[in-house]
Design a protein around this motif. Structure first.
Motif, PDB file in Angstrom:
ATOM      1  N   MET A 222       0.824  -1.216   0.000  1.00 50.99           N
ATOM      2  CA  MET A 222       0.000   0.000   0.000  1.00 50.99           C
ATOM      3  C   MET A 222       0.856   1.263   0.000  1.00 50.99           C
ATOM      4  SD  MET A 222      -3.095  -1.091  -0.082  1.00 50.99           S
ATOM      5  CE  MET A 222      -4.089   0.330   0.373  1.00 50.99           C
ATOM      6  N   ARG A 223       2.141   1.152   0.355  1.00 59.18           N
ATOM      7  CA  ARG A 223       3.091   2.260   0.358  1.00 59.18           C
ATOM      8  C   ARG A 223       2.632   3.396   1.259  1.00 59.18           C
ATOM      9  NH1 ARG A 223       6.140   0.336   0.797  1.00 59.18           N
ATOM     10  NH2 ARG A 223       7.733   1.869   0.251  1.00 59.18           N
ATOM     11  N   ILE A 224       2.879   3.231   2.561  1.00 58.44           N
ATOM     12  CA  ILE A 224       2.482   4.244   3.535  1.00 58.44           C
ATOM     13  C   ILE A 224       3.512   4.277   4.671  1.00 58.44           C
ATOM     14  CG2 ILE A 224       0.916   2.563   4.628  1.00 58.44           C
ATOM     15  CD1 ILE A 224       0.140   6.280   4.480  1.00 58.44           C
ATOM     16  N   GLY A 225       4.028   5.462   4.947  1.00 56.72           N
ATOM     17  CA  GLY A 225       4.994   5.662   6.014  1.00 56.72           C
ATOM     18  C   GLY A 225       4.927   7.107   6.461  1.00 56.72           C
ATOM     19  N   ALA A 226       5.898   7.541   7.238  1.00 59.20           N
ATOM     20  CA  ALA A 226       5.890   8.928   7.709  1.00 59.20           C
ATOM     21  C   ALA A 226       7.249   9.305   8.269  1.00 59.20           C
ATOM     22  CB  ALA A 226       4.816   9.126   8.776  1.00 59.20           C
ATOM     23  N   LEU A 227       7.518  10.607   8.299  1.00 59.50           N
ATOM     24  CA  LEU A 227       8.612  11.151   9.078  1.00 59.50           C
ATOM     25  C   LEU A 227       8.011  12.072  10.132  1.00 59.50           C
ATOM     26  CD1 LEU A 227       9.203  14.389   8.215  1.00 59.50           C
ATOM     27  CD2 LEU A 227      10.096  13.262   6.177  1.00 59.50           C
ATOM     28  N   VAL A 228       8.649  12.129  11.284  1.00 62.13           N
ATOM     29  CA  VAL A 228       8.143  12.913  12.414  1.00 62.13           C
ATOM     30  C   VAL A 228       9.301  13.723  12.973  1.00 62.13           C
ATOM     31  CG1 VAL A 228       6.935  12.844  14.625  1.00 62.13           C
ATOM     32  CG2 VAL A 228       6.517  11.044  12.926  1.00 62.13           C
ATOM     33  N   ALA A 229       9.077  15.031  13.126  1.00 62.05           N
ATOM     34  CA  ALA A 229      10.130  15.928  13.607  1.00 62.05           C
ATOM     35  C   ALA A 229       9.479  17.198  14.139  1.00 62.05           C
ATOM     36  CB  ALA A 229      11.115  16.235  12.481  1.00 62.05           C
ATOM     37  N   SER A 230      10.305  18.176  14.481  1.00 64.64           N
ATOM     38  CA  SER A 230       9.780  19.480  14.872  1.00 64.64           C
ATOM     39  C   SER A 230       9.069  20.107  13.674  1.00 64.64           C
ATOM     40  CB  SER A 230      10.912  20.391  15.336  1.00 64.64           C
ATOM     41  OG  SER A 230      11.786  20.675  14.243  1.00 64.64           O
ATOM     42  N   PRO A 231       8.089  20.978  13.893  1.00 60.71           N
ATOM     43  CA  PRO A 231       7.378  21.589  12.762  1.00 60.71           C
ATOM     44  C   PRO A 231       8.292  22.272  11.754  1.00 60.71           C
ATOM     45  CG  PRO A 231       6.174  21.976  14.796  1.00 60.71           C
ATOM     46  CD  PRO A 231       7.481  21.333  15.195  1.00 60.71           C
ATOM     47  N   ASP A 232       9.357  22.923  12.218  1.00 60.80           N
ATOM     48  CA  ASP A 232      10.271  23.595  11.286  1.00 60.80           C
ATOM     49  C   ASP A 232      10.966  22.600  10.360  1.00 60.80           C
ATOM     50  OD1 ASP A 232       9.608  26.031  12.313  1.00 60.80           O
ATOM     51  OD2 ASP A 232      11.433  26.276  13.509  1.00 60.80           O
ATOM     52  N   LEU A 233      11.415  21.477  10.927  1.00 62.09           N
ATOM     53  CA  LEU A 233      12.068  20.474  10.097  1.00 62.09           C
ATOM     54  C   LEU A 233      11.082  19.827   9.128  1.00 62.09           C
ATOM     55  CD1 LEU A 233      14.572  18.590  12.466  1.00 62.09           C
ATOM     56  CD2 LEU A 233      15.120  19.909  10.417  1.00 62.09           C
ATOM     57  N   VAL A 234       9.874  19.552   9.594  1.00 62.10           N
ATOM     58  CA  VAL A 234       8.880  18.956   8.704  1.00 62.10           C
ATOM     59  C   VAL A 234       8.590  19.888   7.532  1.00 62.10           C
ATOM     60  CG1 VAL A 234       6.443  18.299   8.514  1.00 62.10           C
ATOM     61  CG2 VAL A 234       7.837  17.420  10.395  1.00 62.10           C
ATOM     62  N   ASN A 235       8.534  21.170   7.798  1.00 63.10           N
ATOM     63  CA  ASN A 235       8.328  22.132   6.714  1.00 63.10           C
ATOM     64  C   ASN A 235       9.475  22.069   5.703  1.00 63.10           C
ATOM     65  OD1 ASN A 235       6.782  24.431   5.586  1.00 63.10           O
ATOM     66  ND2 ASN A 235       8.648  25.582   6.059  1.00 63.10           N
ATOM     67  N   GLU A 236      10.696  21.922   6.206  1.00 55.47           N
ATOM     68  CA  GLU A 236      11.861  21.808   5.318  1.00 55.47           C
ATOM     69  C   GLU A 236      11.802  20.514   4.500  1.00 55.47           C
ATOM     70  OE1 GLU A 236      16.765  21.566   5.571  1.00 55.47           O
ATOM     71  OE2 GLU A 236      15.575  21.897   7.400  1.00 55.47           O
ATOM     72  N   PHE A 237      11.466  19.403   5.144  1.00 57.99           N
ATOM     73  CA  PHE A 237      11.406  18.132   4.435  1.00 57.99           C
ATOM     74  C   PHE A 237      10.245  18.095   3.437  1.00 57.99           C
ATOM     75  CE2 PHE A 237      13.245  16.417   8.610  1.00 57.99           C
ATOM     76  CZ  PHE A 237      14.543  16.689   8.196  1.00 57.99           C
ATOM     77  N   ALA A 238       9.144  18.755   3.776  1.00 58.71           N
ATOM     78  CA  ALA A 238       7.996  18.778   2.872  1.00 58.71           C
ATOM     79  C   ALA A 238       8.356  19.438   1.545  1.00 58.71           C
ATOM     80  CB  ALA A 238       6.825  19.502   3.527  1.00 58.71           C
ATOM     81  N   SER A 239       9.274  20.387   1.585  1.00 58.79           N
ATOM     82  CA  SER A 239       9.676  21.065   0.350  1.00 58.79           C
ATOM     83  C   SER A 239      10.464  20.152  -0.575  1.00 58.79           C
ATOM     84  CB  SER A 239      10.510  22.311   0.688  1.00 58.79           C
ATOM     85  OG  SER A 239      11.798  21.933   1.185  1.00 58.79           O
ATOM     86  N   GLN A 240      10.958  19.023  -0.040  1.00 59.96           N
ATOM     87  CA  GLN A 240      11.731  18.074  -0.832  1.00 59.96           C
ATOM     88  C   GLN A 240      10.992  16.757  -1.070  1.00 59.96           C
ATOM     89  OE1 GLN A 240      14.605  18.850  -2.239  1.00 59.96           O
ATOM     90  NE2 GLN A 240      14.624  20.879  -1.293  1.00 59.96           N
ATOM     91  N   SER A 241       9.783  16.659  -0.552  1.00 59.88           N
ATOM     92  CA  SER A 241       9.039  15.408  -0.661  1.00 59.88           C
ATOM     93  C   SER A 241       8.455  15.236  -2.052  1.00 59.88           C
ATOM     94  CB  SER A 241       7.903  15.375   0.370  1.00 59.88           C
ATOM     95  OG  SER A 241       7.087  14.230   0.198  1.00 59.88           O
ATOM     96  N   THR A 242       8.493  13.997  -2.556  1.00 58.81           N
ATOM     97  CA  THR A 242       7.837  13.704  -3.829  1.00 58.81           C
ATOM     98  C   THR A 242       6.364  13.363  -3.636  1.00 58.81           C
ATOM     99  OG1 THR A 242       8.503  11.385  -3.686  1.00 58.81           O
ATOM    100  CG2 THR A 242       9.976  12.880  -4.874  1.00 58.81           C
ATOM    101  N   SER A 243       5.914  13.269  -2.378  1.00 60.30           N
ATOM    102  CA  SER A 243       4.504  12.962  -2.096  1.00 60.30           C
ATOM    103  C   SER A 243       3.687  14.247  -2.052  1.00 60.30           C
ATOM    104  CB  SER A 243       4.390  12.207  -0.770  1.00 60.30           C
ATOM    105  OG  SER A 243       5.140  11.018  -0.784  1.00 60.30           O
ATOM    106  N   VAL A 244       3.860  15.095  -3.056  1.00 57.51           N
ATOM    107  CA  VAL A 244       3.246  16.430  -3.021  1.00 57.51           C
ATOM    108  C   VAL A 244       1.725  16.380  -3.175  1.00 57.51           C
ATOM    109  CG1 VAL A 244       5.296  17.662  -3.794  1.00 57.51           C
ATOM    110  CG2 VAL A 244       3.735  16.683  -5.488  1.00 57.51           C
ATOM    111  N   LEU A 245       1.204  15.289  -3.690  1.00 59.65           N
ATOM    112  CA  LEU A 245      -0.252  15.155  -3.828  1.00 59.65           C
ATOM    113  C   LEU A 245      -0.825  14.205  -2.789  1.00 59.65           C
ATOM    114  CD1 LEU A 245      -0.555  15.010  -7.730  1.00 59.65           C
ATOM    115  CD2 LEU A 245      -0.854  16.976  -6.212  1.00 59.65           C
TER     116      LEU A 245
END
Length: 376
Positions: A222-245
């Motif tokens: 099913m391809r499902i996982g996650a990363l968990v961090a401080s909100p600032d880091l998550v914002n940084e990682f979201a900018s590089q994520s291919t799961s944009v949709l």
């Protein structure tokens, strides 16, 4: 034929082998909890898959993930498998002139992702009883310097099955903080371990935890996982994520249902896995294999092949001919991979019994195999 084509055909053949006994990828084949199946069916029947999910994941799932880790002040980014979480982290932090420091053995894909971004990979050997097959703070401190961008720790370690104590995690986090490096704590197998401590619990800043629903919940396809961090880091990682949709809607519903029944579900899964671990270890020892790490904190065991006089690749091929998929050590380590095979154990008991019954024959056949095809 290209390497990518060969690799794909190898796994395509496995996936299309009727009745294949999957015991090499640490996937969970214990029948799904009814609540998880119901959540997927309900999602499909309602047509939710016609629309995209929120880019960071459904809010209910994001909250459930942080609560499951006991880090309510952290933020979660839901991804298409744990591997995509690690890819986003490496894309954000790895650069030419930086290093990613990890162990040997380790899980190899983050090393590939960091290398693609131009980083150098430094692996610290841990395949030794001298340190209980663990990374030590002293060894890590020697390998880390001002170039270190990422310290990547798989805990429990895949493929070894060791896990770290809270004090060890605290020491690793302090080394990362002093060097200005990011500590990436890959907790894919934490639910099979006793006494596991996610790094975010002891170091909320400068660390990131990655999790997967492929292993404990059995949602690999099913391809499902996650990363968990401080909100600032998550914002940084979201900018590089291919799961944009957003990750799969159906998978997210299944993951949320799984978290709601997790205590009871994992009690059963861990019991079955533990019994299979003991069964496989006992049979292997009878046949002369080394079993250096038992009990394992993961849903897998390594069996050492040196003392039985076969290569790990030959043994994997022999098992494959009987419809059993196990993994050779070189998948995890070039330096130590000729010493062991890895056997996954979160499977129905009859699968483990089939493997144990077949192991003497695999051993005998492996001794005659001189031309083993490419394995992955």
């Amino acid at each position: 034929m290209s390497g990518a084509e060969i690799r794909n055909r190898y796994f395509d053949e496995l996936a299309n082998t009727p009745g294949l006994v999957w015991m090499g990828q640490n996937t969970n084949h214990i029948p799904a909890h009814p609540a998880v199946r119901e959540a997927m069916v309900k999602s499909i029947e309602s047509g939710e898959f016609n629309a995209y999910a929120p880019p960071l994941g459904f809010e209910a799932l994001r909250k459930a993930i942080t609560e499951d880790l006991s880090v309510p002040d952290a933020s979660a980014l839901v991804t298409e498998g744990g591997v995509n979480a690690l890819a986003a982290i490496c894309r954000a932090k790895a650069r030419p002139g930086t290093t990613l420091v990890t162990t040997d053995p380790t899980w190899k894909w983050p090393c590939l992702f960091a290398r693609q971004m131009g980083a150098e990979i430094i692996q610290i050997p841990i395949y030794t009883p001298d340190t209980d097959y663990k990374l030590t703070p002293d060894a890590l401190a020697v390998a880390v310097d001002e170039r270190t961008a990422i310290i990547y720790l798989v805990d429990p370690n895949n493929p070894l099955g060791i896990r770290y104590e809270r004090a060890e995690i605290e020491a690793f986090a302090e080394i990362a903080r002093a060097a200005g490096a990011l500590l990436v704590h890959d907790c894919t197998y934490r639910d099979f371990a006793t006494g596991h401590t996610p790094a975010l619990q002891v170091a909320p800043e400068g660390t990131v935890v990655t999790v997967s629903f492929s292993k404990w919940l059995g949602l690999a396809g099913m391809r499902i996982g996650a990363l968990v961090a401080s909100p600032d880091l998550v914002n940084e990682f979201a900018s590089q994520s291919t799961s944009v949709l957003g990750a799969s809607v159906v998978a997210q519903r299944a993951a949320l249902a799984g978290l709601s029944v997790k205590p009871a579900w994992m009690q059963d899964v861990r019991r079955i896995t533990g019994e299979n671990n003991r069964m496989v270890a006992d049979r292997a020892r009878e046949l002369g294999f080394g079993v250096p790490i038992s009990p394992s904190h993961g849903n897998f065991l390594i069996l050492e092949t040196n003392d039985v006089g076969v290569t790990s690749e030959a043994l994997v091929e022999a098992a494959r001919r009987d419809g059993v998929m196990i993994r050779h050590g070189r998948y995890h380590s070039e330096a130590f991979g000729d010493r062991f095979i890895k056997v996954s154990t979160s499977v129905p008991a009859e699968w483990a019994e089939h493997f144990c019954d077949g192991l003497p024959g695999y051993l005998e056949l492996a001794r005659t195999l001189n031309d083993v095809p490419d394995l992955f």
